[in-house]
Design a protein around this motif. Structure first.
Motif, PDB file in Angstrom:
ATOM      1  N   THR A   3     -10.145  -0.574-114.858  1.00 40.67           N
ATOM      2  CA  THR A   3      -9.455  -1.338-115.893  1.00 40.67           C
ATOM      3  C   THR A   3      -8.212  -0.616-116.416  1.00 40.67           C
ATOM      4  OG1 THR A   3     -11.494  -2.462-116.501  1.00 40.67           O
ATOM      5  CG2 THR A   3      -9.753  -2.414-118.161  1.00 40.67           C
ATOM      6  N   ALA A   4      -8.295   0.681-116.627  1.00 38.37           N
ATOM      7  CA  ALA A   4      -7.140   1.424-117.152  1.00 38.37           C
ATOM      8  C   ALA A   4      -5.950   1.310-116.211  1.00 38.37           C
ATOM      9  CB  ALA A   4      -7.510   2.885-117.382  1.00 38.37           C
ATOM     10  N   ALA A   5      -6.177   1.408-114.915  1.00 40.79           N
ATOM     11  CA  ALA A   5      -5.087   1.295-113.940  1.00 40.79           C
ATOM     12  C   ALA A   5      -4.524  -0.124-113.919  1.00 40.79           C
ATOM     13  CB  ALA A   5      -5.571   1.702-112.556  1.00 40.79           C
ATOM     14  N   ALA A  45       0.552 -10.889-114.330  1.00 35.47           N
ATOM     15  CA  ALA A  45      -0.570 -11.813-114.522  1.00 35.47           C
ATOM     16  C   ALA A  45      -1.696 -11.518-113.534  1.00 35.47           C
ATOM     17  CB  ALA A  45      -0.083 -13.253-114.372  1.00 35.47           C
ATOM     18  N   TRP A  46      -1.349 -11.245-112.297  1.00 32.95           N
ATOM     19  CA  TRP A  46      -2.363 -10.927-111.282  1.00 32.95           C
ATOM     20  C   TRP A  46      -3.099  -9.642-111.632  1.00 32.95           C
ATOM     21  CZ3 TRP A  46      -2.021  -6.777-107.690  1.00 32.95           C
ATOM     22  CH2 TRP A  46      -3.067  -6.735-106.786  1.00 32.95           C
ATOM     23  N   LEU A  47      -2.368  -8.598-111.999  1.00 34.72           N
ATOM     24  CA  LEU A  47      -3.007  -7.324-112.327  1.00 34.72           C
ATOM     25  C   LEU A  47      -3.956  -7.456-113.508  1.00 34.72           C
ATOM     26  CD1 LEU A  47      -0.043  -4.846-111.825  1.00 34.72           C
ATOM     27  CD2 LEU A  47      -2.201  -4.862-110.553  1.00 34.72           C
ATOM     28  N   LEU A  48      -3.603  -8.263-114.470  1.00 35.93           N
ATOM     29  CA  LEU A  48      -4.462  -8.419-115.635  1.00 35.93           C
ATOM     30  C   LEU A  48      -5.807  -9.036-115.260  1.00 35.93           C
ATOM     31  CD1 LEU A  48      -4.239  -7.605-118.548  1.00 35.93           C
ATOM     32  CD2 LEU A  48      -3.306  -9.849-119.067  1.00 35.93           C
ATOM     33  N   THR A  49      -5.836  -9.842-114.202  1.00 36.22           N
ATOM     34  CA  THR A  49      -7.113 -10.426-113.764  1.00 36.22           C
ATOM     35  C   THR A  49      -8.035  -9.386-113.140  1.00 36.22           C
ATOM     36  OG1 THR A  49      -6.391 -11.023-111.523  1.00 36.22           O
ATOM     37  CG2 THR A  49      -5.984 -12.638-113.281  1.00 36.22           C
ATOM     38  N   LEU A  50      -7.510  -8.213-112.801  1.00 42.55           N
ATOM     39  CA  LEU A  50      -8.322  -7.174-112.170  1.00 42.55           C
ATOM     40  C   LEU A  50      -9.061  -6.300-113.181  1.00 42.55           C
ATOM     41  CD1 LEU A  50      -5.853  -6.028-109.358  1.00 42.55           C
ATOM     42  CD2 LEU A  50      -7.664  -7.765-109.239  1.00 42.55           C
ATOM     43  N   ALA A  51      -8.810  -6.494-114.461  1.00 45.77           N
ATOM     44  CA  ALA A  51      -9.508  -5.721-115.493  1.00 45.77           C
ATOM     45  C   ALA A  51     -10.997  -6.052-115.438  1.00 45.77           C
ATOM     46  CB  ALA A  51      -8.940  -6.040-116.865  1.00 45.77           C
ATOM     47  N   GLU A  52     -11.799  -5.018-115.491  1.00 42.89           N
ATOM     48  CA  GLU A  52     -13.252  -5.179-115.395  1.00 42.89           C
ATOM     49  C   GLU A  52     -13.845  -5.484-116.774  1.00 42.89           C
ATOM     50  OE1 GLU A  52     -14.212  -1.450-113.620  1.00 42.89           O
ATOM     51  OE2 GLU A  52     -13.330  -2.008-111.704  1.00 42.89           O
ATOM     52  N   VAL A  53     -13.445  -6.632-117.303  1.00 46.62           N
ATOM     53  CA  VAL A  53     -13.907  -7.101-118.602  1.00 46.62           C
ATOM     54  C   VAL A  53     -14.448  -8.503-118.387  1.00 46.62           C
ATOM     55  CG1 VAL A  53     -13.181  -7.586-120.971  1.00 46.62           C
ATOM     56  CG2 VAL A  53     -12.149  -5.695-119.738  1.00 46.62           C
ATOM     57  N   GLY A  57     -10.223 -13.488-122.850  1.00 47.97           N
ATOM     58  CA  GLY A  57      -9.694 -13.187-124.176  1.00 47.97           C
ATOM     59  C   GLY A  57      -9.895 -11.729-124.564  1.00 47.97           C
ATOM     60  N   ARG A  58     -11.047 -11.186-124.212  1.00 55.52           N
ATOM     61  CA  ARG A  58     -11.317  -9.773-124.508  1.00 55.52           C
ATOM     62  C   ARG A  58     -10.413  -8.875-123.665  1.00 55.52           C
ATOM     63  NH1 ARG A  58     -17.030  -9.549-124.566  1.00 55.52           N
ATOM     64  NH2 ARG A  58     -16.860 -10.144-126.740  1.00 55.52           N
ATOM     65  N   ALA A  59     -10.203  -9.243-122.412  1.00 57.77           N
ATOM     66  CA  ALA A  59      -9.308  -8.463-121.545  1.00 57.77           C
ATOM     67  C   ALA A  59      -7.894  -8.462-122.109  1.00 57.77           C
ATOM     68  CB  ALA A  59      -9.310  -9.036-120.128  1.00 57.77           C
ATOM     69  N   TYR A  60      -7.436  -9.618-122.581  1.00 57.09           N
ATOM     70  CA  TYR A  60      -6.080  -9.713-123.125  1.00 57.09           C
ATOM     71  C   TYR A  60      -5.957  -8.932-124.429  1.00 57.09           C
ATOM     72  CZ  TYR A  60      -6.008 -13.755-119.959  1.00 57.09           C
ATOM     73  OH  TYR A  60      -6.113 -14.588-118.885  1.00 57.09           O
ATOM     74  N   ALA A  61      -6.984  -9.016-125.271  1.00 58.12           N
ATOM     75  CA  ALA A  61      -6.948  -8.303-126.555  1.00 58.12           C
ATOM     76  C   ALA A  61      -6.868  -6.798-126.334  1.00 58.12           C
ATOM     77  CB  ALA A  61      -8.180  -8.658-127.383  1.00 58.12           C
ATOM     78  N   ALA A  62      -7.691  -6.274-125.449  1.00 57.31           N
ATOM     79  CA  ALA A  62      -7.678  -4.839-125.176  1.00 57.31           C
ATOM     80  C   ALA A  62      -6.360  -4.427-124.520  1.00 57.31           C
ATOM     81  CB  ALA A  62      -8.855  -4.455-124.292  1.00 57.31           C
ATOM     82  N   TYR A  63      -5.845  -5.278-123.663  1.00 61.47           N
ATOM     83  CA  TYR A  63      -4.567  -4.992-123.003  1.00 61.47           C
ATOM     84  C   TYR A  63      -3.443  -4.806-124.020  1.00 61.47           C
ATOM     85  CZ  TYR A  63      -0.125  -6.029-120.774  1.00 61.47           C
ATOM     86  OH  TYR A  63       1.181  -5.980-120.384  1.00 61.47           O
ATOM     87  N   GLY A  64      -3.521  -5.499-125.131  1.00 59.24           N
ATOM     88  CA  GLY A  64      -2.466  -5.419-126.137  1.00 59.24           C
ATOM     89  C   GLY A  64      -2.168  -3.996-126.574  1.00 59.24           C
ATOM     90  N   GLY A  65      -3.197  -3.176-126.741  1.00 58.13           N
ATOM     91  CA  GLY A  65      -2.988  -1.783-127.135  1.00 58.13           C
ATOM     92  C   GLY A  65      -2.237  -0.996-126.082  1.00 58.13           C
TER      93      GLY A  65
END
Length: 109
Positions: A3-5, A45-53, A57-65
């Motif tokens: 997720t961090a990457a 947009a594609w990379l954000l779908t790879l977050a292991e969340v 909505g939770r993936a987007y919220a955490a991404y904000g930081g």
């Protein structure tokens, strides 16, 4: 992909894509700058779908930081403006919040 990457890559792609539009509108760059900007935003947009969340909505919220901290790095490295201590404090708070969102223990859905 961890997720961090995914978040870091997404932040770079989003900031670069948005900067292409900024450069076209505010810095008088030619319109062709929009093409790599659009590609960069699609990669974001594609990379954000790879977050292991488990939830978008939770993936987007955490991404904000991560986005906030990465934007300040862009400010310094690309635009040549060094973030001040308040920028660093604010980004640190956001990263702590993002870590809480991603790492908090949750009951299975």
């Amino acid at each position: 992909m961890p997720t961090a990457a995914a978040y870091l890559g997404a932040a770079i792609a989003e900031i670069a894509g948005c900067f292409a539009f900024w450069a076209w509108l505010r810095l008088d760059k030619p319109a062709w700058w929009l093409l790599p900007g659009l590609v960069s935003l699609a990669v974001f947009a594609w990379l954000l779908t790879l977050a292991e969340v488990g939830a978008a909505g939770r993936a987007y919220a955490a991404y904000g930081g991560v986005y906030i901290a990465s934007s300040l790095a862009w400010l310094w490295l690309v635009e040549g403006v060094r973030p001040d201590r308040w920028d660093v404090v604010g980004a640190s708070i956001c990263l702590v919040g993002a870590a809480i969102i991603v790492a908090a223990p949750r009951a299975p859905a």
